[in-house]
Scaffold this active site. Structure first.
Site, PDB file in Angstrom:
ATOM      1  N   PRO A   1       0.786  -1.234   0.000  1.00  0.00           N
ATOM      2  CA  PRO A   1       0.000   0.000   0.000  1.00  0.00           C
ATOM      3  C   PRO A   1       0.823   1.292   0.000  1.00  0.00           C
ATOM      4  O   PRO A   1       0.254   2.377  -0.093  1.00  0.00           O
ATOM      5  CB  PRO A   1      -0.796  -0.122   1.302  1.00  0.00           C
ATOM      6  CG  PRO A   1       0.076  -0.927   2.214  1.00  0.00           C
ATOM      7  CD  PRO A   1       0.793  -1.909   1.324  1.00  0.00           C
ATOM      8  N   GLY A   2       2.177   1.182   0.093  1.00  0.00           N
ATOM      9  CA  GLY A   2       2.931   2.401  -0.149  1.00  0.00           C
ATOM     10  C   GLY A   2       3.884   2.863   0.948  1.00  0.00           C
ATOM     11  O   GLY A   2       4.312   4.012   0.923  1.00  0.00           O
ATOM     12  N   GLY A   3       4.253   1.964   1.859  1.00  0.00           N
ATOM     13  CA  GLY A   3       5.205   2.369   2.905  1.00  0.00           C
ATOM     14  C   GLY A   3       6.551   2.814   2.325  1.00  0.00           C
ATOM     15  O   GLY A   3       7.092   3.854   2.698  1.00  0.00           O
TER      16      GLY A   3
ATOM     17  N   ASP B   1       2.456  -1.690  -8.953  1.00  0.00           N
ATOM     18  CA  ASP B   1       1.726  -2.756  -8.241  1.00  0.00           C
ATOM     19  C   ASP B   1       0.334  -2.814  -8.844  1.00  0.00           C
ATOM     20  O   ASP B   1      -0.253  -1.768  -9.147  1.00  0.00           O
ATOM     21  CB  ASP B   1       1.637  -2.431  -6.733  1.00  0.00           C
ATOM     22  CG  ASP B   1       1.395  -3.687  -5.879  1.00  0.00           C
ATOM     23  OD1 ASP B   1       0.437  -4.420  -6.154  1.00  0.00           O
ATOM     24  OD2 ASP B   1       2.167  -3.895  -4.937  1.00  0.00           O
TER      25      ASP B   1
ATOM     26  N   ASP C   1       9.873  -4.999  -3.215  1.00  0.00           N
ATOM     27  CA  ASP C   1       9.379  -5.707  -2.028  1.00  0.00           C
ATOM     28  C   ASP C   1       8.260  -6.652  -2.473  1.00  0.00           C
ATOM     29  O   ASP C   1       7.348  -6.966  -1.716  1.00  0.00           O
ATOM     30  CB  ASP C   1       8.863  -4.657  -1.022  1.00  0.00           C
ATOM     31  CG  ASP C   1       8.703  -5.204   0.395  1.00  0.00           C
ATOM     32  OD1 ASP C   1       9.391  -6.175   0.728  1.00  0.00           O
ATOM     33  OD2 ASP C   1       7.889  -4.645   1.159  1.00  0.00           O
TER      34      ASP C   1
ATOM     35  N   LYS D   1      12.060 -12.825  -0.439  1.00  0.00           N
ATOM     36  CA  LYS D   1      11.082 -13.368   0.511  1.00  0.00           C
ATOM     37  C   LYS D   1      11.011 -14.876   0.345  1.00  0.00           C
ATOM     38  O   LYS D   1      10.815 -15.357  -0.763  1.00  0.00           O
ATOM     39  CB  LYS D   1       9.712 -12.741   0.250  1.00  0.00           C
ATOM     40  CG  LYS D   1       9.675 -11.249   0.584  1.00  0.00           C
ATOM     41  CD  LYS D   1       8.379 -10.631   0.118  1.00  0.00           C
ATOM     42  CE  LYS D   1       8.348  -9.141   0.359  1.00  0.00           C
ATOM     43  NZ  LYS D   1       7.969  -8.772   1.713  1.00  0.00           N
TER      44      LYS D   1
HETATM   45  C1  LIG Z   1       4.797  -6.891   1.040  1.00  0.00           C
HETATM   46  S1  LIG Z   1       3.785  -6.055  -0.104  1.00  0.00           S
HETATM   47  C2  LIG Z   1       4.716  -4.603  -0.416  1.00  0.00           C
HETATM   48  C3  LIG Z   1       4.665  -3.566   0.687  1.00  0.00           C
HETATM   49  C4  LIG Z   1       5.247  -2.254   0.267  1.00  0.00           C
HETATM   50  N1  LIG Z   1       6.685  -2.328   0.059  1.00  0.00           N
HETATM   51  C5  LIG Z   1       4.973  -1.170   1.273  1.00  0.00           C
HETATM   52  O1  LIG Z   1       5.936  -0.594   1.786  1.00  0.00           O
HETATM   53  O2  LIG Z   1       3.817  -0.873   1.527  1.00  0.00           O
HETATM   54  C6  LIG Z   1       4.024  -6.973  -1.553  1.00  0.00           C
HETATM   55  C7  LIG Z   1       3.336  -6.430  -2.765  1.00  0.00           C
HETATM   56  O3  LIG Z   1       3.807  -7.139  -3.917  1.00  0.00           O
HETATM   57  C8  LIG Z   1       2.765  -7.011  -4.865  1.00  0.00           C
HETATM   58  N2  LIG Z   1       2.990  -7.892  -6.014  1.00  0.00           N
HETATM   59  C9  LIG Z   1       2.868  -9.233  -6.088  1.00  0.00           C
HETATM   60  N3  LIG Z   1       3.131  -9.647  -7.352  1.00  0.00           N
HETATM   61  C10 LIG Z   1       3.437  -8.531  -8.060  1.00  0.00           C
HETATM   62  C11 LIG Z   1       3.799  -8.288  -9.399  1.00  0.00           C
HETATM   63  N4  LIG Z   1       3.884  -9.293 -10.281  1.00  0.00           N
HETATM   64  N5  LIG Z   1       4.031  -7.021  -9.795  1.00  0.00           N
HETATM   65  C12 LIG Z   1       3.938  -6.002  -8.927  1.00  0.00           C
HETATM   66  N6  LIG Z   1       3.594  -6.176  -7.649  1.00  0.00           N
HETATM   67  C13 LIG Z   1       3.346  -7.418  -7.216  1.00  0.00           C
HETATM   68  C14 LIG Z   1       1.511  -7.296  -4.073  1.00  0.00           C
HETATM   69  O4  LIG Z   1       0.370  -6.787  -4.724  1.00  0.00           O
HETATM   70  C15 LIG Z   1       1.832  -6.566  -2.745  1.00  0.00           C
HETATM   71  O5  LIG Z   1       1.221  -5.287  -2.735  1.00  0.00           O
END
Ligand SMILES: C[S@@+](CC[C@H](N)C(=O)[O-])C[C@H]1O[C@@H](n2cnc3c(N)ncnc32)[C@H](O)[C@@H]1O
Length: 301
Positions: free
Chosen positions: A179-181, A197, A235, A264
Site C-alpha cells: 500500500p505504499g510504505g 503494483d 518488495d 522473501k
Molecule cells: C509486502 S507487499 C509490499 C509492501 C510495500 N513495500 C509497502 O511498503 O507498503 C508486496 C506487494 O507485492 C505485490 N505484487 C505481487 N506480485 C506482483 C507483481 N507481479 N508485480 C507487482 N507487484 C506485485 C503485491 O500486490 C503486494 O502489494
C-alpha cells in the site's frame, strides 16, 4: 582464529546451514551465537559477526569490566545466560548511547565490540564486529501517522546500512509498492517515485507530489519503457529465483544505478538463490532487524 556469528532472532537454523555451506566449522553454540574456528565466511543470516574473538578468564565483575576497557571504549552485551552478573559488568562499562535512529542518518562510525559470559568466570569478547549496532538491532524513531504500514522501517534500515539514500530529484522505481510504505519513505526524501503494483496505493501516498502509480505487473515491465533510474527497489511477494531473473534483466539493461530488494522465502529457505544474489559483484545480502523470513539485497553503483 575464532569467529562468532549471532543469528538473527528466530533464524539460527538458516544461519547454521549457511555457515555449513560456506565451509565454516561450528565448535559450539551459546544462545543465538554460533562459534566457529577459522576466519569469517559470508553470513547473511547473522545479525552480527564477531571477528577475532578472545576468551578471557574473568574471576570478578571488576576484572571483567577492566579487561574490556583495556581493549576499547564501546561494548555491547549479549547475555542469553548469567544475566545478573552480565548486567553488573555492563554497569561498570562506559555508557553507549542506544537512542533510536532519526532517519536519514548513517550508521555510527565508532567501533562497537561485543561480549558475552560463556560461564560466570569466562568471557568471550570481540573488539571488531560487522554491525555498528548492539547485536545488530537498529531501532528508529517511527512515524506513526504518515506511512500506511511499518514496511518502511526495513527500507530505512537498508539505507542506513548503505550510508546513502535517494536524494531530491532522483528517480526511484518501487516494485510491489502497495500500500505504499516504501513509496512514502522515498517521496518524503524528495525523490521521484514510480510505484508499480496491480494493487493501488493508499490514497494519502498516491496523493503525494512526485508519486506516480502504474497498475501493472513488475515482471511485465520493460526497462526501456521506464528509462534510466537511480534506484530500483522491490518488495514484491514472489519466489527469490523469479526476483533474481528480474534483477538480472534490469542489471543487463544498464539503466539502474542502485538496487534494494527483499528476497522473501515462502516455506523452505532457498539458500542457493540467496548465494546467487550474494555472488553478484559488489552485492551485499543481509538479514535486517526489520526483516522477517527475508533477506535484503543491496547493490550500489
Ligand atoms: C509486502 S507487499 C509490499 C509492501 C510495500 N513495500 C509497502 O511498503 O507498503 C508486496 C506487494 O507485492 C505485490 N505484487 C505481487 N506480485 C506482483 C507483481 N507481479 N508485480 C507487482 N507487484 C506485485 C503485491 O500486490 C503486494 O502489494
Amino acid at each position: 582464529m575464532l569467529t562468532a556469528y549471532l543469528a538473527a532472532d528466530g533464524f539460527i537454523d538458516q544461519l547454521a546451514e549457511e555457515l555449513r555451506r560456506g565451509g565454516a566449522t561450528e565448535s559450539m553454540r551459546h544462545g543465538r551465537l554460533i562459534l566457529c574456528d577459522g576466519p569469517p565466511v559470508a553470513a547473511a543470516w547473522a545479525a552480527n559477526i564477531w571477528h577475532d574473538c578472545v576468551e578471557l578468564p574473568v574471576p570478578s565483575i571488576g576484572s571483567a569490566a577492566q579487561a574490556l576497557r583495556a581493549l576499547q571504549r564501546n561494548w555491547a552485551m549479549y547475555a542469553p545466560v548469567h544475566h545478573r552478573r552480565a548486567a553488573l559488568i555492563r554497569e561498570r562499562l562506559p555508557h553507549v548511547s542506544a537512542k533510536p535512529v532519526v532517519f536519514p542518518a548513517a550508521a555510527p562510525s565508532a567501533p562497537l565490540g561485543s561480549w558475552t559470559l560463556l560461564a560466570p568466570d569466562r568471557m568471550l569478547a570481540a573488539a571488531r564486529c560487522s554491525s555498528a549496532f548492539a547485536n545488530g538491532e537498529v531501532d528508529f524513531v517511527e512515524d506513526r501517522t504518515g506511512p500506511p504500514n511499518r514496511a518502511y522501517l526495513k527500507l530505512w534500515e537498508a539505507l542506513v546500512h548503505l550510508g546513502r539514500w535517494p536524494r531530491p530529484g532522483e528517480r526511484c522505481l518501487d516494485l510491489g509498492a502497495s500500500p505504499g510504505g516504501w513509496t512514502w519513505a522515498l517521496a518524503r526524501l524528495g525523490a521521484d517515485v514510480i510505484a508499480v503494483d496491480k494493487a493501488p496505493l493508499a490514497p494519502p501516498v498516491a496523493a503525494m507530489p512526485r508519486v506516480a502509480w502504474r497498475g501493472e505487473s513488475a515482471f511485465a515491465l520493460a526497462p526501456e519503457s521506464v528509462g534510466p533510474i537511480d534506484w530500483l527497489l522491490s518488495d514484491i511477494v514472489c519466489y527469490p529465483a523469479r526476483l533474481l531473473r528480474l534483477v538480472e534483466r534490469w542489471r543487463a539493461s544498464g539503466l539502474v544505478r542502485s538496487f534494494v530488494c527483499t528476497l522473501k522465502f515462502q516455506g523452505a529457505t532457498d539458500h542457493d538463490t540467496a548465494a546467487a544474489f550474494a555472488a553478484i559483484p559488489g552485492a551485499r545480502v543481509l538479514h535486517l532487524h526489520h526483516n522477517k523470513h527475508e533477506l535484503t539485497f543491496l547493490l550500489t553503483g
